[in-house]
Design a protein around this motif. Structure first.
Motif, PDB file in Angstrom:
ATOM      1  N   ALA A 204       0.826  -1.207   0.000  1.00 53.67           N
ATOM      2  CA  ALA A 204       0.000   0.000   0.000  1.00 53.67           C
ATOM      3  C   ALA A 204       0.863   1.260   0.000  1.00 53.67           C
ATOM      4  O   ALA A 204       0.632   2.185  -0.788  1.00 53.67           O
ATOM      5  N   VAL A 205       1.863   1.305   0.867  1.00 54.05           N
ATOM      6  CA  VAL A 205       2.700   2.510   0.920  1.00 54.05           C
ATOM      7  C   VAL A 205       3.586   2.622  -0.314  1.00 54.05           C
ATOM      8  O   VAL A 205       3.991   3.723  -0.692  1.00 54.05           O
ATOM      9  N   PHE A 206       3.870   1.480  -0.969  1.00 53.26           N
ATOM     10  CA  PHE A 206       4.654   1.534  -2.205  1.00 53.26           C
ATOM     11  C   PHE A 206       3.886   2.269  -3.303  1.00 53.26           C
ATOM     12  O   PHE A 206       4.467   3.011  -4.101  1.00 53.26           O
ATOM     13  N   GLY A 207       2.571   2.074  -3.340  1.00 51.42           N
ATOM     14  CA  GLY A 207       1.783   2.700  -4.388  1.00 51.42           C
ATOM     15  C   GLY A 207       1.474   4.161  -4.158  1.00 51.42           C
ATOM     16  O   GLY A 207       1.042   4.858  -5.088  1.00 51.42           O
ATOM     17  N   LEU A 208       1.692   4.667  -2.950  1.00 54.68           N
ATOM     18  CA  LEU A 208       1.314   6.042  -2.653  1.00 54.68           C
ATOM     19  C   LEU A 208       2.135   7.106  -3.383  1.00 54.68           C
ATOM     20  O   LEU A 208       1.558   8.065  -3.899  1.00 54.68           O
ATOM     21  N   PRO A 209       3.483   7.011  -3.446  1.00 54.42           N
ATOM     22  CA  PRO A 209       4.236   8.099  -4.082  1.00 54.42           C
ATOM     23  C   PRO A 209       3.814   8.367  -5.519  1.00 54.42           C
ATOM     24  O   PRO A 209       3.562   9.510  -5.911  1.00 54.42           O
ATOM     25  N   GLY A 210       3.735   7.297  -6.339  1.00 52.85           N
ATOM     26  CA  GLY A 210       3.343   7.486  -7.723  1.00 52.85           C
ATOM     27  C   GLY A 210       1.923   7.995  -7.859  1.00 52.85           C
ATOM     28  O   GLY A 210       1.631   8.843  -8.714  1.00 52.85           O
ATOM     29  N   LEU A 211       1.026   7.504  -7.006  1.00 53.17           N
ATOM     30  CA  LEU A 211      -0.367   7.941  -7.073  1.00 53.17           C
ATOM     31  C   LEU A 211      -0.501   9.410  -6.710  1.00 53.17           C
ATOM     32  O   LEU A 211      -1.198  10.181  -7.388  1.00 53.17           O
ATOM     33  N   VAL A 212       0.172   9.823  -5.647  1.00 54.21           N
ATOM     34  CA  VAL A 212       0.101  11.225  -5.227  1.00 54.21           C
ATOM     35  C   VAL A 212       0.677  12.143  -6.295  1.00 54.21           C
ATOM     36  O   VAL A 212       0.096  13.177  -6.641  1.00 54.21           O
ATOM     37  N   LEU A 213       1.831  11.765  -6.856  1.00 55.30           N
ATOM     38  CA  LEU A 213       2.435  12.587  -7.898  1.00 55.30           C
ATOM     39  C   LEU A 213       1.535  12.661  -9.128  1.00 55.30           C
ATOM     40  O   LEU A 213       1.405  13.727  -9.757  1.00 55.30           O
ATOM     41  N   ALA A 214       0.932  11.534  -9.490  1.00 56.14           N
ATOM     42  CA  ALA A 214       0.057  11.522 -10.664  1.00 56.14           C
ATOM     43  C   ALA A 214      -1.151  12.428 -10.460  1.00 56.14           C
ATOM     44  O   ALA A 214      -1.596  13.119 -11.386  1.00 56.14           O
ATOM     45  N   LEU A 223       2.575   7.035 -13.036  1.00 57.67           N
ATOM     46  CA  LEU A 223       2.223   5.761 -12.422  1.00 57.67           C
ATOM     47  C   LEU A 223       3.147   4.641 -12.897  1.00 57.67           C
ATOM     48  O   LEU A 223       3.260   3.614 -12.240  1.00 57.67           O
ATOM     49  N   ARG A 224       3.786   4.856 -14.062  1.00 61.94           N
ATOM     50  CA  ARG A 224       4.705   3.845 -14.588  1.00 61.94           C
ATOM     51  C   ARG A 224       6.157   4.140 -14.241  1.00 61.94           C
ATOM     52  O   ARG A 224       7.054   3.417 -14.627  1.00 61.94           O
ATOM     53  N   LYS A 225       6.377   5.221 -13.530  1.00 58.40           N
ATOM     54  CA  LYS A 225       7.741   5.568 -13.150  1.00 58.40           C
ATOM     55  C   LYS A 225       8.236   4.593 -12.086  1.00 58.40           C
ATOM     56  O   LYS A 225       7.562   4.345 -11.093  1.00 58.40           O
ATOM     57  N   PRO A 226       9.410   4.011 -12.275  1.00 55.80           N
ATOM     58  CA  PRO A 226       9.901   3.022 -11.309  1.00 55.80           C
ATOM     59  C   PRO A 226      10.294   3.656  -9.980  1.00 55.80           C
ATOM     60  O   PRO A 226      10.915   4.716  -9.942  1.00 55.80           O
ATOM     61  N   PHE A 227       9.915   2.999  -8.902  1.00 61.58           N
ATOM     62  CA  PHE A 227      10.314   3.404  -7.559  1.00 61.58           C
ATOM     63  C   PHE A 227      10.988   2.215  -6.882  1.00 61.58           C
ATOM     64  O   PHE A 227      10.667   1.060  -7.181  1.00 61.58           O
ATOM     65  N   PRO A 228      11.896   2.457  -5.973  1.00 61.41           N
ATOM     66  CA  PRO A 228      12.481   1.339  -5.219  1.00 61.41           C
ATOM     67  C   PRO A 228      11.433   0.698  -4.327  1.00 61.41           C
ATOM     68  O   PRO A 228      10.749   1.380  -3.566  1.00 61.41           O
ATOM     69  N   PHE A 229      11.284  -0.604  -4.437  1.00 65.71           N
ATOM     70  CA  PHE A 229      10.244  -1.322  -3.699  1.00 65.71           C
ATOM     71  C   PHE A 229      10.733  -1.787  -2.336  1.00 65.71           C
ATOM     72  O   PHE A 229       9.956  -1.885  -1.376  1.00 65.71           O
ATOM     73  N   GLY A 230      12.039  -2.096  -2.225  1.00 64.64           N
ATOM     74  CA  GLY A 230      12.573  -2.673  -0.999  1.00 64.64           C
ATOM     75  C   GLY A 230      12.294  -1.880   0.261  1.00 64.64           C
ATOM     76  O   GLY A 230      11.841  -2.449   1.266  1.00 64.64           O
ATOM     77  N   PRO A 231      12.540  -0.549   0.279  1.00 64.47           N
ATOM     78  CA  PRO A 231      12.271   0.207   1.505  1.00 64.47           C
ATOM     79  C   PRO A 231      10.825   0.115   1.962  1.00 64.47           C
ATOM     80  O   PRO A 231      10.553   0.056   3.164  1.00 64.47           O
ATOM     81  N   PHE A 232       9.894   0.077   1.025  1.00 62.14           N
ATOM     82  CA  PHE A 232       8.485  -0.006   1.396  1.00 62.14           C
ATOM     83  C   PHE A 232       8.130  -1.391   1.930  1.00 62.14           C
ATOM     84  O   PHE A 232       7.317  -1.535   2.843  1.00 62.14           O
ATOM     85  N   MET A 233       8.745  -2.433   1.359  1.00 63.05           N
ATOM     86  CA  MET A 233       8.561  -3.770   1.905  1.00 63.05           C
ATOM     87  C   MET A 233       9.030  -3.841   3.350  1.00 63.05           C
ATOM     88  O   MET A 233       8.368  -4.457   4.212  1.00 63.05           O
ATOM     89  N   LEU A 234      10.159  -3.198   3.633  1.00 66.42           N
ATOM     90  CA  LEU A 234      10.709  -3.239   4.986  1.00 66.42           C
ATOM     91  C   LEU A 234       9.891  -2.391   5.954  1.00 66.42           C
ATOM     92  O   LEU A 234       9.736  -2.749   7.130  1.00 66.42           O
ATOM     93  N   VAL A 235       9.343  -1.270   5.468  1.00 64.60           N
ATOM     94  CA  VAL A 235       8.428  -0.490   6.315  1.00 64.60           C
ATOM     95  C   VAL A 235       7.216  -1.337   6.675  1.00 64.60           C
ATOM     96  O   VAL A 235       6.771  -1.370   7.830  1.00 64.60           O
ATOM     97  N   GLY A 236       6.665  -2.041   5.689  1.00 66.87           N
ATOM     98  CA  GLY A 236       5.542  -2.925   5.969  1.00 66.87           C
ATOM     99  C   GLY A 236       5.897  -4.011   6.968  1.00 66.87           C
ATOM    100  O   GLY A 236       5.091  -4.353   7.845  1.00 66.87           O
ATOM    101  N   ALA A 237       7.125  -4.557   6.848  1.00 72.21           N
ATOM    102  CA  ALA A 237       7.555  -5.590   7.786  1.00 72.21           C
ATOM    103  C   ALA A 237       7.622  -5.050   9.209  1.00 72.21           C
ATOM    104  O   ALA A 237       7.221  -5.724  10.170  1.00 72.21           O
ATOM    105  N   VAL A 238       8.130  -3.822   9.376  1.00 72.20           N
ATOM    106  CA  VAL A 238       8.204  -3.219  10.716  1.00 72.20           C
ATOM    107  C   VAL A 238       6.795  -3.013  11.276  1.00 72.20           C
ATOM    108  O   VAL A 238       6.531  -3.303  12.447  1.00 72.20           O
ATOM    109  N   VAL A 239       5.890  -2.520  10.444  1.00 72.67           N
ATOM    110  CA  VAL A 239       4.504  -2.340  10.904  1.00 72.67           C
ATOM    111  C   VAL A 239       3.899  -3.682  11.301  1.00 72.67           C
ATOM    112  O   VAL A 239       3.220  -3.795  12.325  1.00 72.67           O
ATOM    113  N   GLY A 240       4.166  -4.705  10.503  1.00 73.88           N
ATOM    114  CA  GLY A 240       3.659  -6.028  10.843  1.00 73.88           C
ATOM    115  C   GLY A 240       4.234  -6.561  12.144  1.00 73.88           C
ATOM    116  O   GLY A 240       3.519  -7.180  12.950  1.00 73.88           O
TER     117      GLY A 240
END
Length: 253
Positions: A204-214, A223-240
């Motif tokens: 969910a947080v991975f999709g926010l930057p591109g959506l907000v900018l769009a 929406l097709r601009k590449p973003f680094p996914f790893g940091p958002f995966m790790l943020v999700g892991a910490v929340v979990g």
């Protein structure tokens, strides 16, 4: 001093000290082999927009010497470590969670600047975490948690592998698939609720930057601009890890 407070202080201190070593870890990562360029570049179709050439990858050595990187990494690692210690208390899971915090900070820094997750860091960290989880699970009799952690590791990694295979345009690389194994392992030890919340929040947080900018710029191509996914995966892991079980209990009962 309560066990929770002690765990918070100890994990924050140890993780923060590990965070100071992040620049050294990044500096030791070997540069990937250059990609072979095609002999004849393909002409874009009429309906397709020409792809913009990717900027050259930032060198790991240059990332490692960025001003204040060690200090910022130590602060970030200490905050995350303290949160995890506060959530888990003095639990055996800290044996693998505390070392993984500075490793996760290093991977986030690398991925943010290069959109790469070096296997030379991810794979050894995964193997070390698996060994610790198996040893602790067998030594303490936590067989259910051990089995759940291993199954969750396979399930989450397979889920990301499927996404990587069928949705190549979402900006996910195979390094994210490798990282998913660690995410599934550490969340699975806590429970399936933590797994579900951690994975969902990361996506969910991975999709926010591109959506907000769009929306702000009214440009769907963002929406097709590449973003680094790893940091958002790790943020999700910490929340979990910190709130996943409680949130899952409120959502699903």
């Amino acid at each position: 001093m309560t066990d929770t407070l002690l765990a918070t202080l100890v994990t924050a201190l140890l993780a923060g000290l590990g965070g100071l070593l992040v620049p050294r870890l990044i500096a030791r990562v070997p540069e990937p082999a250059p990609r072979a360029e095609p002999e004849e570049p393909q002409e874009p179709q009429e309906s397709e927009e020409p792809e913009q050439p990717e900027p050259p990858k930032m060198l790991y050595a240059d990332i490692a010497v960025r001003p204040g990187l060690g200090r910022r990494s130590a602060v970030a690692a200490a905050l995350v470590g303290g949160l995890i210690g506060w959530a888990t208390g003095l639990d055996w899971s800290l044996l693998w969670l505390v070392p993984l915090v500075p490793v996760g900070v290093a991977l986030s820094v690398i991925d943010w600047h290069t959109r790469l997750l070096p296997r030379i860091i991810v794979i050894p960290a995964t193997l070390a975490a698996i060994v610790l989880v198996v040893v602790v699970g067998l030594a303490t009799g936590e067989r259910d948690a051990l089995v759940r952690a291993l199954v969750a590791m396979v399930v989450v990694r397979t889920f990301y592998w499927v996404l990587w295979s069928v949705l190549p345009g979402v900006g996910m690389g195979f390094g994210d698939v490798r990282l998913a194994a660690i995410v599934g392992l550490v969340l699975g030890w806590l429970g399936w609720g933590a797994v579900a919340i951690g994975v969902w929040v990361g996506m969910a947080v991975f999709g926010l930057p591109g959506l907000v900018l769009a929306i702000v710029r009214w440009d769907r191509t963002l929406l097709r601009k590449p973003f680094p996914f790893g940091p958002f995966m790790l943020v999700g892991a910490v929340v979990g890890l910190v709130w996943g079980t409680a949130l899952a209990g409120r959502i699903w009962g």
